[in-house]
Write a protein that holds these residues in place. Structure first.
Motif, mmCIF file in Angstrom:
data_model
loop_
_atom_site.group_PDB
_atom_site.id
_atom_site.type_symbol
_atom_site.label_atom_id
_atom_site.label_comp_id
_atom_site.label_asym_id
_atom_site.label_seq_id
_atom_site.Cartn_x
_atom_site.Cartn_y
_atom_site.Cartn_z
ATOM 1 N N ALA A 22 -9.401 -22.536 18.944
ATOM 2 C CA ALA A 22 -9.317 -22.922 20.345
ATOM 3 C C ALA A 22 -8.547 -21.857 21.111
ATOM 4 O O ALA A 22 -7.603 -21.258 20.600
ATOM 5 C CB ALA A 22 -8.637 -24.280 20.465
ATOM 6 N N LEU A 23 -8.951 -21.626 22.355
ATOM 7 C CA LEU A 23 -8.290 -20.630 23.176
ATOM 8 C C LEU A 23 -6.974 -21.177 23.711
ATOM 9 O O LEU A 23 -6.888 -22.312 24.158
ATOM 10 C CB LEU A 23 -9.206 -20.221 24.330
ATOM 11 N N ASP A 24 -5.950 -20.330 23.689
ATOM 12 C CA ASP A 24 -4.673 -20.678 24.304
ATOM 13 C C ASP A 24 -4.720 -20.453 25.810
ATOM 14 O O ASP A 24 -4.072 -21.170 26.573
ATOM 15 C CB ASP A 24 -3.535 -19.842 23.704
ATOM 16 N N TRP A 25 -5.478 -19.450 26.235
ATOM 17 C CA TRP A 25 -5.631 -19.170 27.658
ATOM 18 C C TRP A 25 -6.917 -18.367 27.867
ATOM 19 O O TRP A 25 -7.453 -17.769 26.926
ATOM 20 C CB TRP A 25 -4.429 -18.391 28.210
ATOM 21 N N SER A 26 -7.405 -18.380 29.087
ATOM 22 C CA SER A 26 -8.646 -17.677 29.396
ATOM 23 C C SER A 26 -8.682 -17.362 30.885
ATOM 24 O O SER A 26 -8.229 -18.166 31.714
ATOM 25 C CB SER A 26 -9.864 -18.543 29.017
ATOM 26 N N ASN A 58 -9.118 -13.441 27.077
ATOM 27 C CA ASN A 58 -8.641 -14.710 26.517
ATOM 28 C C ASN A 58 -7.681 -14.444 25.373
ATOM 29 O O ASN A 58 -7.620 -13.339 24.821
ATOM 30 C CB ASN A 58 -9.812 -15.610 26.077
ATOM 31 N N GLY A 59 -6.915 -15.459 25.046
ATOM 32 C CA GLY A 59 -6.001 -15.383 23.925
ATOM 33 C C GLY A 59 -6.158 -16.593 23.033
ATOM 34 O O GLY A 59 -6.428 -17.704 23.511
ATOM 35 N N TYR A 60 -6.029 -16.395 21.739
ATOM 36 C CA TYR A 60 -6.111 -17.484 20.771
ATOM 37 C C TYR A 60 -4.974 -17.297 19.767
ATOM 38 O O TYR A 60 -4.114 -16.419 19.946
ATOM 39 C CB TYR A 60 -7.490 -17.518 20.096
ATOM 40 N N ARG A 61 -4.929 -18.097 18.759
ATOM 41 C CA ARG A 61 -3.773 -18.136 17.862
ATOM 42 C C ARG A 61 -3.449 -16.770 17.264
ATOM 43 O O ARG A 61 -2.277 -16.414 17.120
ATOM 44 C CB ARG A 61 -4.029 -19.145 16.742
ATOM 45 N N TYR A 66 -10.621 -8.792 25.325
ATOM 46 C CA TYR A 66 -10.758 -8.294 26.689
ATOM 47 C C TYR A 66 -12.124 -7.623 26.822
ATOM 48 O O TYR A 66 -12.486 -6.751 26.014
ATOM 49 C CB TYR A 66 -9.661 -7.293 27.013
ATOM 50 N N LEU A 67 -12.885 -8.024 27.823
ATOM 51 C CA LEU A 67 -14.213 -7.459 28.073
ATOM 52 C C LEU A 67 -14.364 -7.231 29.561
ATOM 53 O O LEU A 67 -14.071 -8.119 30.375
ATOM 54 C CB LEU A 67 -15.312 -8.415 27.593
ATOM 55 N N THR A 68 -14.816 -6.037 29.940
ATOM 56 C CA THR A 68 -15.135 -5.775 31.334
ATOM 57 C C THR A 68 -16.445 -5.000 31.415
ATOM 58 O O THR A 68 -16.698 -4.103 30.599
ATOM 59 C CB THR A 68 -13.999 -5.014 32.050
ATOM 60 N N ILE A 69 -17.279 -5.372 32.363
ATOM 61 C CA ILE A 69 -18.555 -4.702 32.615
ATOM 62 C C ILE A 69 -18.567 -4.283 34.076
ATOM 63 O O ILE A 69 -18.489 -5.124 34.970
ATOM 64 C CB ILE A 69 -19.752 -5.620 32.307
ATOM 65 N N HIS A 97 -10.378 -5.931 21.140
ATOM 66 C CA HIS A 97 -9.812 -7.075 20.438
ATOM 67 C C HIS A 97 -8.484 -6.644 19.827
ATOM 68 O O HIS A 97 -8.413 -5.616 19.148
ATOM 69 C CB HIS A 97 -10.735 -7.579 19.330
ATOM 70 N N THR A 98 -7.429 -7.399 20.109
ATOM 71 C CA THR A 98 -6.120 -7.115 19.520
ATOM 72 C C THR A 98 -5.733 -8.253 18.599
ATOM 73 O O THR A 98 -5.611 -9.407 19.025
ATOM 74 C CB THR A 98 -5.049 -6.926 20.612
ATOM 75 N N LEU A 99 -5.557 -7.924 17.340
ATOM 76 C CA LEU A 99 -5.166 -8.891 16.309
ATOM 77 C C LEU A 99 -3.649 -8.858 16.176
ATOM 78 O O LEU A 99 -3.056 -7.805 15.914
ATOM 79 C CB LEU A 99 -5.837 -8.519 14.997
ATOM 80 N N ASP A 100 -2.992 -9.995 16.379
ATOM 81 C CA ASP A 100 -1.538 -10.103 16.278
ATOM 82 C C ASP A 100 -1.166 -10.222 14.800
ATOM 83 O O ASP A 100 -1.375 -11.266 14.169
ATOM 84 C CB ASP A 100 -1.057 -11.329 17.061
#
Length: 275
Positions: A22-26, A58-61, A66-69, A97-100
């Motif tokens: 589930a997304l934490d924010w978007s 968006n951010g998830y657990r 990040y995507l821009t067109i 994509h950034t993996l924490d």
């Protein structure tokens, strides 16, 4: 030079093999910006461009996406191929994509000003219909330091695997693997009673060896600054931001400073609609 198909497969596995969370924010936005002092290499003219963008973050657990067109429409000072009256059009897409790593390992990697450490990977893709006819494909990967600030400040050191297939060459050309130091930030503040943001990015890109025509490339500096103000009161129930943007781009696309159009100083007006 690593095989680009293997890099592409690695990035796809990195971004798609994780379980769905589930997304934490978007945040999704449509934006428009306009400026009259854009520059393009080998072009001595100031160029006016209208840029329409769709951006999603968006951010998830375990990380963030990040995507821009961008759709970039130039005036006739940057002509389309085979025309002197029609401006060129370009599509540019960027995904990161950034993996924490701390969250992935379930351990704290924070220390002093450091909030966490990540692994960033992604791809750039473009297509432009001018005489050069850029068809850039670039894969990136490297570590990211996430700093503990009131807003967001990330520093990344990325390896770049870039190629292009412009009109003048028969086969896709691959540049030397090179590096980029990237900083991206977003600092919220209040301008009186109006919420505002100071945001942007800075890319310091090493030279990428010889270009597709045998010439030397140069190190690039690409700095973008945005000052955006909440204008939601102008339209009920809509999240609207308006502001200004400025871009400084030295040795654009790796073209040395003796090439006309390799330096851009571009102020812009910008508007965003978030949903």
């Amino acid at each position: 030079m690593p095989n680009l198909k293997r890099i592409s497969l690695f990035l796809w596995l990195l971004c798609s093999s994780l379980p769905v969370f589930a997304l934490d924010w978007s945040d999704t936005q449509l934006s428009f910006k306009y400026g009259t002092r854009y520059a393009e290499p080998y072009n001595q003219q100031h160029i006016a461009k209208s840029i329409y963008s769709l951006t999603h973050a968006n951010g998830y657990r375990y990380g963030s996406n990040y995507l821009t067109i961008d759709y970039l429409s130039s005036n006739s000072q940057d002509p389309a191929r085979g025309s002197t009256a029609t401006g060129a059009d370009e599509v540019y897409a960027l995904y990161r994509h950034t993996l924490d790593l701390g969250r992935l390992l379930d351990t704290s990697l924070s220390a002093g000003p450091l909030r966490g450490i990540g692994l960033t990977a992604g791809v750039d893709w473009n297509n432009k219909n001018d005489n050069y006819g850029s068809k850039k494909r670039m894969f990136v990967i490297g570590p990211t330091l996430m700093l503990d600030t009131p807003g967001m400040l990330n520093l990344s050191l990325l390896a770049l695997y870039e190629s292009n297939a412009p009109n003048a060459i028969a086969n896709r050309y691959t540049y030397a693997t090179h590096t980029m130091l990237n900083a991206v930030w977003n600092f919220p503040f209040n301008a009186g009673s109006v919420p505002a943001n100071f945001e942007g990015y800075a890319n310091f890109i090493a030279a990428k060896g010889k270009n597709e025509f045998g010439g030397n490339t140069a190190a690039e500096t690409n700095l973008v600054l945005q000052l955006m103000f909440d204008a939601s009161a102008l339209a009920a129930n809509n999240k609207i931001k308006v502001g200004i943007e400025y871009q400084y781009w030295k040795n654009k696309f790796g073209n040395p400073s003796n090439i006309p159009g390799s330096l851009a100083n571009t102020p812009m007006l910008r508007a965003e609609y978030h949903f």
